[in-house]
Design a protein around this motif. Structure first.
Motif, PDB file in Angstrom:
ATOM      1  N   THR A   1       0.901  -1.331   0.292  1.00  0.00           N
ATOM      2  CA  THR A   1       0.159  -0.092  -0.155  1.00  0.00           C
ATOM      3  C   THR A   1       0.880   1.354   0.149  1.00  0.00           C
ATOM      4  O   THR A   1       0.512   2.183  -0.867  1.00  0.00           O
ATOM      5  N   LEU A   2       1.827   1.295   0.739  1.00  0.00           N
ATOM      6  CA  LEU A   2       2.891   2.273   0.918  1.00  0.00           C
ATOM      7  C   LEU A   2       3.833   2.683  -0.213  1.00  0.00           C
ATOM      8  O   LEU A   2       4.090   3.738  -0.472  1.00  0.00           O
ATOM      9  N   GLN A   3       4.122   1.418  -1.119  1.00  0.00           N
ATOM     10  CA  GLN A   3       5.246   1.681  -2.068  1.00  0.00           C
ATOM     11  C   GLN A   3       4.698   2.688  -3.094  1.00  0.00           C
ATOM     12  O   GLN A   3       5.591   3.445  -3.558  1.00  0.00           O
ATOM     13  N   PRO A   4       3.462   2.785  -3.668  1.00  0.00           N
ATOM     14  CA  PRO A   4       3.157   3.705  -4.581  1.00  0.00           C
ATOM     15  C   PRO A   4       3.374   5.224  -4.125  1.00  0.00           C
ATOM     16  O   PRO A   4       3.802   6.085  -4.691  1.00  0.00           O
ATOM     17  N   THR A   5       3.035   5.336  -2.627  1.00  0.00           N
ATOM     18  CA  THR A   5       2.962   6.616  -2.130  1.00  0.00           C
ATOM     19  C   THR A   5       4.458   6.913  -1.883  1.00  0.00           C
ATOM     20  O   THR A   5       4.873   8.108  -2.096  1.00  0.00           O
ATOM     21  N   LEU A   6       5.471   6.274  -1.432  1.00  0.00           N
ATOM     22  CA  LEU A   6       6.737   6.237  -1.132  1.00  0.00           C
ATOM     23  C   LEU A   6       7.326   6.699  -2.492  1.00  0.00           C
ATOM     24  O   LEU A   6       8.181   7.504  -2.697  1.00  0.00           O
TER      25      LEU A   6
ATOM     26  N   ALA B   1       6.100   7.783  -5.246  1.00  0.00           N
ATOM     27  CA  ALA B   1       5.449   9.195  -5.796  1.00  0.00           C
ATOM     28  C   ALA B   1       6.203  10.322  -5.052  1.00  0.00           C
ATOM     29  O   ALA B   1       6.422  11.338  -5.594  1.00  0.00           O
ATOM     30  N   ALA B   2       6.642  10.113  -3.734  1.00  0.00           N
ATOM     31  CA  ALA B   2       7.063  11.111  -2.851  1.00  0.00           C
ATOM     32  C   ALA B   2       8.622  11.419  -3.296  1.00  0.00           C
ATOM     33  O   ALA B   2       9.217  12.559  -2.922  1.00  0.00           O
ATOM     34  N   ARG B   3       9.209  10.644  -4.058  1.00  0.00           N
ATOM     35  CA  ARG B   3      10.616  10.853  -4.579  1.00  0.00           C
ATOM     36  C   ARG B   3      10.843  11.682  -5.575  1.00  0.00           C
ATOM     37  O   ARG B   3      10.536  12.237  -6.373  1.00  0.00           O
TER      38      ARG B   3
END
Length: 132
Positions: free
Chosen positions: A123-128, A130-132
């Motif tokens: 769940t967090l991988q796409p969010t992380l 995108a934040a890079r």
């Protein structure tokens, strides 16, 4: 142990940013779950309870006997008139609180640990990313 888990949950909610993302009922559920997550724990794991043929394993069909017992025993206690602070909530909030507490405490069964960690990471991988 209960006080430590409750304090840790309080810190996550009040200072860790979780409280900004949670409703009042979700906060209450998290605190109740922290309090009851090991209620009446006997100090043995689920695998041993199942291998022993313990009454909890029989009652809960070998599925998370500790966690199911913590929940059932705690909710039986909470339903006593002198203990039932939940009755003050609207019926929909009572139902939501119960569902959330059930989900949280069942999630403490270590047999589901890796599945939960994987779900969080996926769940967090796409969010992380995108934040890079």
């Amino acid at each position: 142990h209960c006080a430590d888990v409750l304090q840790s949950m309080h810190v996550l909610i009040s200072r860790g940013g979780m409280g900004d993302l949670m409703s009042e009922v979700e906060i209450l559920a998290a605190l109740v779950g922290a309090i009851i997550h090991d209620f009446e724990h006997m100090g043995v794991n689920n695998d041993l309870l199942v291998k022993m043929g313990h009454a909890w394993a029989i009652e809960y069909n070998d599925t998370a006997p500790n966690e199911n017992h913590h929940l059932a025993a705690a909710f039986k206690l909470l339903m006593r008139p002198e203990c039932n602070f939940i009755q003050q909530l609207a019926k929909a909030d009572q139902q939501l609180l119960r569902k959330l507490v059930l989900d949280m405490v069942i999630a403490t069964d270590m047999s589901a640990h890796q599945e939960i960690v994987d779900k969080i990471n996926n769940t967090l991988q796409p969010t992380l990313a995108a934040a890079r």
